[in-house]
Motif scaffolding. Structure first.
Motif, short mmCIF file in Angstrom:
data_model
loop_
_atom_site.label_atom_id
_atom_site.label_comp_id
_atom_site.label_asym_id
_atom_site.label_seq_id
_atom_site.Cartn_x
_atom_site.Cartn_y
_atom_site.Cartn_z
N PRO A 1 -2.79 0.78 13.55
CA PRO A 1 -2.39 0.46 12.18
C PRO A 1 -0.92 0.82 11.94
N THR A 2 -0.21 -0.08 11.29
CA THR A 2 1.22 0.10 11.05
C THR A 2 1.62 -0.55 9.73
N GLY A 3 2.85 -0.26 9.28
CA GLY A 3 3.54 -1.10 8.31
C GLY A 3 3.35 -0.79 6.84
N THR A 4 2.58 0.22 6.45
CA THR A 4 2.21 0.41 5.05
C THR A 4 3.28 1.07 4.19
N CYS A 5 4.40 1.46 4.81
CA CYS A 5 5.57 1.95 4.06
C CYS A 5 6.80 1.29 4.67
N VAL B 1 13.63 7.99 -5.03
CA VAL B 1 13.60 9.45 -5.13
C VAL B 1 14.59 10.02 -4.12
N ASP B 2 14.80 11.32 -4.19
CA ASP B 2 15.68 12.00 -3.24
C ASP B 2 14.90 13.01 -2.41
N ALA B 3 15.46 13.33 -1.25
CA ALA B 3 14.95 14.40 -0.38
C ALA B 3 13.53 14.16 0.13
N LEU B 4 13.15 12.89 0.26
CA LEU B 4 11.83 12.54 0.79
C LEU B 4 11.98 11.41 1.79
N ARG B 5 11.43 11.61 2.98
CA ARG B 5 11.45 10.58 4.01
C ARG B 5 10.04 10.31 4.52
N VAL B 6 9.90 9.12 5.09
CA VAL B 6 8.68 8.76 5.83
C VAL B 6 9.11 8.46 7.25
N ILE B 7 8.48 9.13 8.21
CA ILE B 7 8.80 8.92 9.62
C ILE B 7 7.50 8.85 10.40
N ASP B 8 6.99 7.66 10.58
CA ASP B 8 5.75 7.43 11.33
C ASP B 8 5.54 5.94 11.48
N ALA B 9 4.36 5.53 11.92
CA ALA B 9 4.08 4.11 12.17
C ALA B 9 4.13 3.26 10.92
N SER B 10 4.01 3.89 9.77
CA SER B 10 3.96 3.11 8.52
C SER B 10 5.28 2.44 8.20
N ILE B 11 6.40 2.87 8.80
CA ILE B 11 7.70 2.29 8.44
C ILE B 11 7.98 1.00 9.19
N MET B 12 7.17 0.63 10.17
CA MET B 12 7.46 -0.57 10.95
C MET B 12 7.48 -1.80 10.05
N PRO B 13 8.57 -2.57 10.06
CA PRO B 13 8.61 -3.81 9.27
C PRO B 13 7.58 -4.82 9.77
N SER B 14 7.35 -4.83 11.08
CA SER B 14 6.33 -5.66 11.70
C SER B 14 5.82 -4.93 12.91
N ILE C 1 -2.11 5.43 7.35
CA ILE C 1 -3.18 5.62 6.36
C ILE C 1 -2.86 6.79 5.44
N ASN C 2 -2.58 7.94 6.03
CA ASN C 2 -2.37 9.15 5.22
C ASN C 2 -1.07 9.13 4.43
N THR C 3 0.00 8.56 4.99
CA THR C 3 1.28 8.59 4.28
C THR C 3 1.26 7.80 2.98
N PRO C 4 0.80 6.55 2.95
CA PRO C 4 0.73 5.88 1.65
C PRO C 4 -0.22 6.56 0.68
N GLN C 5 -1.29 7.18 1.21
CA GLN C 5 -2.19 7.94 0.35
C GLN C 5 -1.44 9.08 -0.34
N ILE C 6 -0.65 9.84 0.41
CA ILE C 6 0.09 10.96 -0.18
C ILE C 6 1.13 10.46 -1.17
N LEU C 7 1.81 9.38 -0.85
CA LEU C 7 2.80 8.84 -1.78
C LEU C 7 2.15 8.46 -3.11
N GLU C 8 1.03 7.77 -3.05
CA GLU C 8 0.38 7.37 -4.30
C GLU C 8 -0.15 8.58 -5.06
#
Length: 543
Positions: A472-476, A495-508, A258-265
């Motif tokens: 909740p998973t998968g939103t990034c 972009v460079d020098a930015l990663r996402v490491i949490d449940a949002s990266i799950m493809p499924s 939830i929070n990671t896609p919010q911060i990205l946007e």
């Protein structure tokens, strides 16, 4: 920027992933690390008592307390989504169940082009994280920060549940994280000596005093700062004041699905229409940010028990409540020392299903909704959820104010398969409850009630009563394709020098509870960060 305003790594979110990352990056001793958390310290006593789940479910001091938008697929209901807002994140408020999912989940990721994420690739990271009370073997480790232990004492109702599962052909399984997941048995829990082992207590606490690690609590990230499309730091608000902290190497978002896609946007990375609606200048158009949301929906079968042996009875009696409290204080044992759901299982919804697609959670208490006060009668709960739903929802900002909760559209039961499997799961749960020995403890099916029989009526029950099981998973989404938000090394595309490491990266979504997989993702992600940064430093040294 002065050295006090700049770190080698800035990690946003001190949850299940963030605490792991902070530990692994800081303990090298080579880099300075800032861990930024919107919530506070994990000082609330009930966090550390395994059954304290009920005390944190609606507590806004430690819980974001989100709600979904009204969902037409579940009769326009909104669903309450608890997420941890405290050091340890949701690992500090969850049900403590240690389940990794099925090997096929990760092999499916690999088959979709996510090289390096097969089961054999990720198994070493599960082992590295784990401190398994049973000892080490091919599937378990013993020297990791995350304590994993058995439910301390057998329970008559749990034993009956397991026996009834065997009676209807579901095998007994003493290790859902071993050679196979299928079967019924006791869960293992992230508990040590009767206390919760969150990532805050297991990973972060042992390194919290390191001079190269700073922890900022009550600090809300408002956006990532870019220069020439490179992440160089994070803007934040704290105690009503705005601030900025720089990152020499990388910014790492670990805020969850939830929070990671919010911060990205908020930072200008997201779908073009979403950014335009909020008048946010795009840094990189990424249409899948906030998309691909997946969650486990659970339907709860509730039964009245023929004997006063349930947790309802313990909590409804002053004398018994004092007794279990005293026992916990003196010995760290008893009902307070275990989670809400002690037993469960993984089963197939039909004979033609290749691998388990249903999960049971069995709890020796009952209530109108998870975390609410228990019923006055002796009761227990057998919940069923579909493990791999097809339905996908979304999470998107509705304001440029980071304190405004994003819009969550769960979109449950959007496909015919999801609706069918949920109904089949309820029917399988009923079949198990009707078998001995569990049937001998049942006087009445309280919910949905035996007047609910047809598939249509059961689906109506699911639409009316089913709720999240908090996964909740998968939103990034991670993937090899240009549309995926992150690549296989969890770097944000565009972009460079930015990663996402949490449940949002799950493809499924994985086939089970998500805390252990998120910790694995963070363990693997930390290795990737260190490998990449060390490689960059080596290239600079020889240049």
């Amino acid at each position: 920027m002065s050295s006090s305003q700049c770190f080698d790594f800035v990690i946003v979110g001190a949850g299940s992933a963030g605490c792991v990352l902070a530990r692994r990056l800081a303990e090298t001793g080579r880099y300075s690390v800032l861990l930024m958390e919107a919530g506070g310290r994990d000082s609330y006593p009930w966090i550390h008592v395994p059954i304290g789940y009920g005390k944190t479910m609606f507590n806004r001091k430690v819980n974001w307390g989100y709600s979904t938008e009204a969902d037409p697929n579940i009769n326009d209901r909104t669903v309450y989504w608890p997420r941890g807002k405290v050091l340890g994140g949701s690992s500090s408020i969850n049900g403590l169940i240690y389940v990794r999912g099925q090997a096929e989940d990760y092999d499916d990721w690999h088959a979709r082009g996510c090289d390096g994420w097969s089961y054999e690739d990720v198994l070493p990271y599960f082992l590295r994280a784990e401190d398994q009370a049973r000892g080490d073997d091919r599937y378990h480790g013993v020297e990791g920060p995350l304590a994993v232990s058995d439910v301390g004492e057998p329970n008559r109702l749990c034993d009956a549940f397991i026996g009834s599962g065997e009676a209807i052909g579901i095998p007994r399984n003493n290790d859902f994280n071993g050679a196979t997941q299928e079967g019924v048995g006791y869960f293992q829990l992230t508990v040590k000596n009767g206390r919760r082992c969150s990532t805050a207590s297991g990973y972060l606490k042992p390194v919290a005093s390191r001079k190269n690690l700073e922890i900022m609590t009550h600090t809300l990230c408002s956006r990532v700062e870019f220069r020439d499309r490179r992440a160089v730091g994070v803007h934040y608000t704290r105690a009503g004041r705005n601030g900025f902290v720089g990152a020499r190497h990388e910014v790492i978002l670990a805020g969850g699905a939830i929070n990671t896609p919010q911060i990205l946007e908020l930072s200008g990375i997201g779908p073009e229409q979403v950014l335009a609606e909020q008048n946010i200048e795009p840094v990189s158009i990424s249409e899948e940010v906030g998309q691909n949301l997946s969650d486990h929906l659970q339907a709860r079968l509730i039964y009245k028990c023929s004997e006063p042996i349930t947790t309802n009875d313990d909590l409804n009696s002053f004398v018994r409540k004092m007794g279990i409290g005293l026992r916990y204080v003196l010995s760290r044992k008893g009902p307070l020392a275990v989670g809400i759901n002690q037993a469960g299982g993984f089963a197939r919804s039909g004979a033609d299903v290749e691998r388990p697609d249903i999960q049971f959670h069995f709890g020796t208490l009952s209530s109108d909704r998870p975390g609410s006060p228990v019923h006055r009668f002796s009761g227990f709960t057998l919940s069923t959820c579909q493990l791999r739903p097809e339905s996908r929802g979304s999470v998107h900002i509705r304001s440029t104010d980071p304190s405004v909760y994003p819009q969550i559209r769960a979109n449950y039961l959007a496909t015919e398969m999801d609706r069918r499997i949920m109904v089949d799961g309820v029917k399988l749960g009923r079949r198990l409850a009707a078998a001995a020995p569990l049937s001998g403890y049942i006087t009445e099916e309280y919910a949905p009630g035996m007047d609910v029989q047809s598939d249509e009526a059961l689906l109506d029950f699911v639409r009316d009563d089913a709720t999240t099981i908090f996964h909740p998973t998968g939103t990034c989404r991670m993937g090899p394709d240009a549309e995926a938000v992150v690549d296989m090394r969890l770097r944000v595309r565009g972009v460079d020098a930015l990663r996402v490491i949490d449940a949002s990266i799950m493809p499924s979504i994985v086939s089970g509870n998500t805390n252990a997989p998120v910790i694995m993702i963070a363990e693997k992600g930390a290795d990737m960060i260190l490998e990449d940064v060390d490689k960059q430093q080596f290239c600079r040294d020889i240049a």
